[in-house]
Write a protein that holds these residues in place. Structure first.
Motif, PDB file in Angstrom:
ATOM      1  N   PHE A   1     -60.648  93.910   1.147  1.00  0.00           N
ATOM      2  CA  PHE A   1     -59.867  92.722   0.244  1.00  0.00           C
ATOM      3  C   PHE A   1     -60.588  91.327   0.232  1.00  0.00           C
ATOM      4  O   PHE A   1     -60.265  90.845  -0.977  1.00  0.00           O
ATOM      5  CB  PHE A   1     -58.550  92.805   1.116  1.00  0.00           C
TER       6      PHE A   1
ATOM      7  N   GLY B   1     -58.174  96.949  -5.662  1.00  0.00           N
ATOM      8  CA  GLY B   1     -58.098  96.209  -4.291  1.00  0.00           C
ATOM      9  C   GLY B   1     -56.599  96.623  -3.817  1.00  0.00           C
ATOM     10  O   GLY B   1     -56.867  96.860  -2.287  1.00  0.00           O
TER      11      GLY B   1
ATOM     12  N   VAL C   1     -54.746  99.016   0.357  1.00  0.00           N
ATOM     13  CA  VAL C   1     -53.842  98.341   1.233  1.00  0.00           C
ATOM     14  C   VAL C   1     -52.824  99.400   1.999  1.00  0.00           C
ATOM     15  O   VAL C   1     -52.814  99.331   3.441  1.00  0.00           O
ATOM     16  CB  VAL C   1     -52.798  97.133   0.633  1.00  0.00           C
TER      17      VAL C   1
ATOM     18  N   PHE D   1     -56.604  91.026   6.369  1.00  0.00           N
ATOM     19  CA  PHE D   1     -56.719  90.606   4.800  1.00  0.00           C
ATOM     20  C   PHE D   1     -56.792  89.294   4.477  1.00  0.00           C
ATOM     21  O   PHE D   1     -57.732  88.916   3.537  1.00  0.00           O
ATOM     22  CB  PHE D   1     -55.436  91.039   4.282  1.00  0.00           C
TER      23      PHE D   1
END
Length: 402
Positions: free
Chosen positions: A212, A302, A306, A332
């Protein structure tokens, strides 16, 4: 999906807005306080470092507090920090306000991820986490562009006042919709800390920092990059942030869907493609259409990382995942802080506004290497042994030496 996930998404929307809106307002804030763009970038770095520090601290403080009440307290802290930013008389005071707001960030998403995962069946955990993070991604489609527009035309202080109001809405939503979930019996802070002895947990967090971080290396300086290099007007930054946000929404949902099916392959694809796209951004940033497409792709790739990264940590820290989950949110933001700082360094060194893209590509590529290493170690540890120590076939007694 339970309605309680909507409340978590509302809180995530407010947090996502304040985290990302500063990127579109860096020139305005820098001009108002009389500082350079790289110095104004410290508002990104300071927020991110506050998340890194606040994630374990606030989670540890909340180990004896029911999760719903802790989420409400965190939203109160978030509101206070944004109000301080809105009325800050100096750059230093605004930086303090950003840090205060950031202290709630990691613990909110960390505890929220655990709550979201507990509300659904095991096969839907990554999807539930993605649903909560949808608030964060939608913030980049609605909250951040509108906040940028308001900041450019009315004043950035109004933007942060509105963000504080969003926090109030999020607080009310949690109070109304999130069920009372008591702290699991028999799980103490020492159990939570034990998760960090697991090498796979640490590897997942390192992937989070680097992967990230690659996104933020480019996006932190998107306003000067798009106006000075691509030739967009200042007002176009708002719509570029919408594209970035749309990419985030799509990537987040896709990442959540496929992480429940094939978690590590999802990471390989998203991290590898992210590294390539960031490297290409140094070229595409010189063309308006290509730059716009690339911004959307960076958001999608990106945020596709997550849900799988967050689920990876929850899976590896099973039994006591709350602190590990919160610290991974801090990871992150450690990546955000690292990449914003490195991006500022290469710009200050005279390499131009596109140079942070190379930093981002290198970080994403390093994350991919760690993902491959993590999977290889997992295969080694889980595979049945063909031989025992000393080269004897499995199941055969080893010779005894006297």
């Amino acid at each position: 999906m339970p309605l309680a996930l909507l409340a978590l998404a509302i809180g995530a929307f407010g947090i996502g807005t304040t985290e990302f809106v500063i990127m579109g307002l860096l020139p305005e804030v820098a001009d108002d306080f009389g500082v350079s763009i790289p110095t104004a970038g410290l508002l990104v770095t300071g927020y991110a470092l506050g998340v890194v520090a606040g994630a374990p601290l606030m989670t540890a403080l909340g180990t004896k507090i029911p999760r719903k009440r802790m989420l409400m307290l965190l939203m109160g802290l978030f509101i206070a920090g944004n109000l301080l930013s809105a009325v800050a008389p100096t750059f230093a005071v605004m930086l303090i306000g950003r840090v205060v707001a950031s202290l709630a960030h990691g613990a909110f998403f960390g505890i929220g991820s655990v709550v979201a995962a507990e509300l659904v069946a095991p096969s839907k955990k990554a999807g539930a986490i993605a649903m909560m993070f949808t608030g964060l991604t939608v913030a980049n489609v609605v909250g951040v562009p509108l906040g940028t527009l308001v900041g450019q035309h009315v004043g950035w202080r109004v933007t942060f006042a509105v963000v504080a109001a969003l926090g109030v809405v999020g607080l009310a939503g949690i109070a109304k919709l999130v069920p009372e979930l008591p702290k699991p019996e028999g799980v103490h802070l020492r159990h939570e800390l034990a998760a960090f002895k697991n090498a796979q947990v640490l590897l997942a967090m390192a992937m989070t920092v680097l992967g990230f971080g690659g996104v933020f290396a480019a996006v932190t300086y998107i306003a000067p990059m798009m106006t000075h290099v691509a030739g967009f007007a200042d007002g176009s930054v708002t719509w570029l942030l919408v594209l970035f946000g749309l990419g985030m929404v799509g990537g987040n949902l896709i990442g959540g869907k496929f992480a429940d099916r094939a978690l590590m392959p999802m990471l390989y694809v998203s991290l590898g493609a992210l590294a390539v796209v960031l490297a290409l951004f140094t070229l595409t940033a010189h063309n308006k259409i290509a730059a716009a497409v690339t911004v959307a792709l960076i958001g999608a790739l990106g945020f596709a990382t997550v849900p799988p990264l967050q689920k990876r940590v929850l899976d590896q820290a099973h039994g006591a995942p709350t602190l590990a989950s919160a610290v991974n949110i801090g990871a992150f933001n450690l990546g955000n802080a690292l990449s914003a700082w490195l991006g500022g360094i290469v710009i200050t060194a005279g390499f131009g506004y596109t140079s942070p893209n190379w930093v981002g590509a290198a970080l994403a590529a390093a994350a991919l290497v760690l993902a491959v290493l993590s999977a290889a170690l997992e295969r080694r540890d889980s595979a049945p042994s063909a031989v025992v120590t000393g080269g004897n076939p499995a199941g055969q007694p080893a010779p005894v030496h006297h």
